[in-house]
Design an enzyme around this catalytic site. Structure first.
Site, PDB file in Angstrom:
ATOM      1  N   ARG A  83       0.837  -1.199   0.000  1.00 45.43           N
ATOM      2  CA  ARG A  83       0.000   0.000   0.000  1.00 45.43           C
ATOM      3  C   ARG A  83       0.869   1.245   0.000  1.00 45.43           C
ATOM      4  NH1 ARG A  83      -3.573   0.735   4.798  1.00 45.43           N
ATOM      5  NH2 ARG A  83      -1.747  -0.069   5.891  1.00 45.43           N
ATOM      6  N   SER A 144       7.723  -5.515   6.630  1.00 45.49           N
ATOM      7  CA  SER A 144       7.445  -6.618   7.567  1.00 45.49           C
ATOM      8  C   SER A 144       8.200  -7.900   7.211  1.00 45.49           C
ATOM      9  CB  SER A 144       5.939  -6.874   7.614  1.00 45.49           C
ATOM     10  OG  SER A 144       5.268  -5.701   7.977  1.00 45.49           O
ATOM     11  N   ASP A 198       5.741  -3.730  12.179  1.00 41.98           N
ATOM     12  CA  ASP A 198       4.315  -3.528  12.436  1.00 41.98           C
ATOM     13  C   ASP A 198       3.985  -3.283  13.910  1.00 41.98           C
ATOM     14  OD1 ASP A 198       4.993  -6.136  13.009  1.00 41.98           O
ATOM     15  OD2 ASP A 198       3.460  -7.058  11.767  1.00 41.98           O
TER      16      ASP A 198
END
Length: 467
Positions: A83, A144, A198
């Site tokens: 994203r 991540s 995260d």
């Protein structure tokens, strides 16, 4: 208690196979003492190299204070999609616009250059679509994958996971690779300010609206926590003295707790079997007892054992999915535990999906019972971890930011954790668990925003000194 095994009732026999999941409060307190000692070992320079819990300093030195403002980009890369977000901060107000882009299989298995060129192309397109070409854009990057962080905007990839195999990236600074690709492929003036994981993003996102937030917890496919630590306690800290707050967020990577055997006293035969057949035997022992990646498989192993012992599902065909590794998904546990009446609609549907045709209401009751034991132990272990951090930080009131599919979708996880934390923390301490929203997007932008705020403060002080 009857003296011979033949005289035991069916339920006493079942109990003998599952009693290892029922741990006393005293046992959880022992786990906390061990975790505290292991975390200390990870924070100490002399012992960090042998510690299982690595306690990585993240170089994030402050939580949001509500004064952050401006427009920030965030990039969230952690799977087959990524994203790009435009995050506009105006004090406590946050506006977010985002777009999701696919990473084709050929790029996942291609070269690092192809991957970062593809990402840079998409960022360029996003900037153009949002008509922000003319301005300098600070970027927060959620990455991540396992990394060794060297500075706020420098992290080297340790290894690829999740199906990626791009050559020429392992051991390289991913921020540098992205920066070079942006220069090659776009005319955008993007500065990569921070790379975050995260758990840190989860903490930052919730801390923006809650000043009592000090801990971030991920309870999803994996399990990890981070918290704000005083620099005096961080033996690994080697950066020069600066004017920033004397603190840093620590990424515990506590999923590896128990890798040295210290948790063997609570592991069941099912935990050992799961570990033996996993892709990383002997590693991530605590994570394997808590996280969503493994919970369904632990339940499956127990159900398989009870069925083989003739205590459950007499009508189950040995060819059905119950006897196949990895086919009892963790989402099934959440669904089964959402049954609140004697009809067991969800449980029946799960058993049918597994290819089991003949089952009784009593079978459904036992299946649900096994699910509740495995998930309660997971919630209580996560609670013991959080209680250790709450006691360590020692503040009277504290908020823990939580995110992840297990916490979001399991019907009892939140309540079970709250009950157990209350039991394990020092008297008089108050806490609350808060679901954090979009840690990997909004959280990454906030890390960049806080870094810019600290940079501006330092700039003003430097000007004052020069004057």
């Amino acid at each position: 208690m009857p003296s011979t095994k033949d005289q035991l009732t069916k339920y006493e026999k079942i109990e003998a196979f599952v009693k290892g999941f029922k741990l006393s409060t005293l046992t959880y307190k022992r786990v906390m003492t061990l975790l505290n000692s292991e975390m200390k070992s990870g924070l100490t320079k002399q012992t960090n190299h042998v510690a299982d819990i690595k306690m990585f300093p993240t170089f994030v030195r402050s939580l949001p204070d509500g004064t952050e403002k401006g427009e920030f980009l965030a990039l969230d890369l952690g799977g087959t999609n990524f994203r790009v977000l435009l995050v506009k901060l105006h004090g406590s107000d946050v506006e977010i616009e985002s777009k999701t882009y696919l990473i084709p299989q050929r790029i996942m298995l291609g070269t690092g250059k192809q991957l970062f060129d593809h990402i840079a192309d998409c960022i360029g397109k996003f900037v153009k679509d949002h008509n922000i070409q003319g301005q300098k854009l600070p970027l927060g990057f959620t990455f991540s994958f396992p990394c060794k962080q060297e500075d706020l905007a420098a992290a080297r990839l340790s290894k690829w996971t999740k199906g990626f195999r791009c050559e020429g990236v392992v051991g390289e600074n991913i921020c540098h690779l992205l920066h070079e690709a942006l220069k090659r492929r776009t005319n955008c003036d993007v500065e990569i300010i921070a790379v975050v994981n995260d758990a840190v993003g989860t903490l930052m996102s919730a801390a923006h609206s809650d000043r009592n937030c000090e801990i971030g917890l991920i309870l999803g496919t994996g399990c990890n926590a981070c918290y704000m630590e005083d620099l005096d306690n961080v033996g690994l800290w080697e950066a020069a003295d600066d004017d920033h707050p004397q603190q840093v967020i620590i990424n515990t990577e506590w999923g590896a707790f128990g890798d040295n055997g210290c948790l063997d006293f609570i592991r069941t035969e099912y935990d050992r079997e799961l570990d033996t057949y996993s892709i990383n035997p002997g590693k991530q022992i605590m994570e394997k007892m808590i996280s969503g990646m493994y919970m369904g498989e632990i339940v499956r192993l127990v159900l398989e054992r009870l069925t083989m012992e003739g205590l459950l599902l007499h009508g189950a065909d040995r060819e059905c999915l119950l006897f196949e590794r990895g086919k009892f998904y963790t989402k099934y546990v959440s669904e089964i535990e959402s049954d609140h009446d004697e009809f067991f609609a969800n449980t029946k549907q799960v058993l049918e999906e597994l290819g089991i045709e003949n089952f009784t209401t009593e079978d459904c009751k036992i299946v649900k019972y096994v699910c509740t034991l495995v998930s309660a132990r997971a919630a209580f272990l996560a609670a013991a971890g959080l209680a250790t951090l709450i006691n360590k930080i020692g503040r009277k009131e504290m908020t823990i930011a939580v995110d992840g599919s297990l916490y979001r979708f399991h019907p009892r996880f939140h309540n079970l954790m709250c009950l157990k934390i209350q039991e394990l923390i020092r008297p008089g301490q108050k806490f609350k668990l808060a679901l954090s929203h979009d840690g990997s997007g909004k959280g990454a932008a906030l890390v960049a925003a806080v870094a810019m705020r600290l940079r501006n403060i330092k700039g003003l002080k430097d000007v004052e000194v020069a004057a």
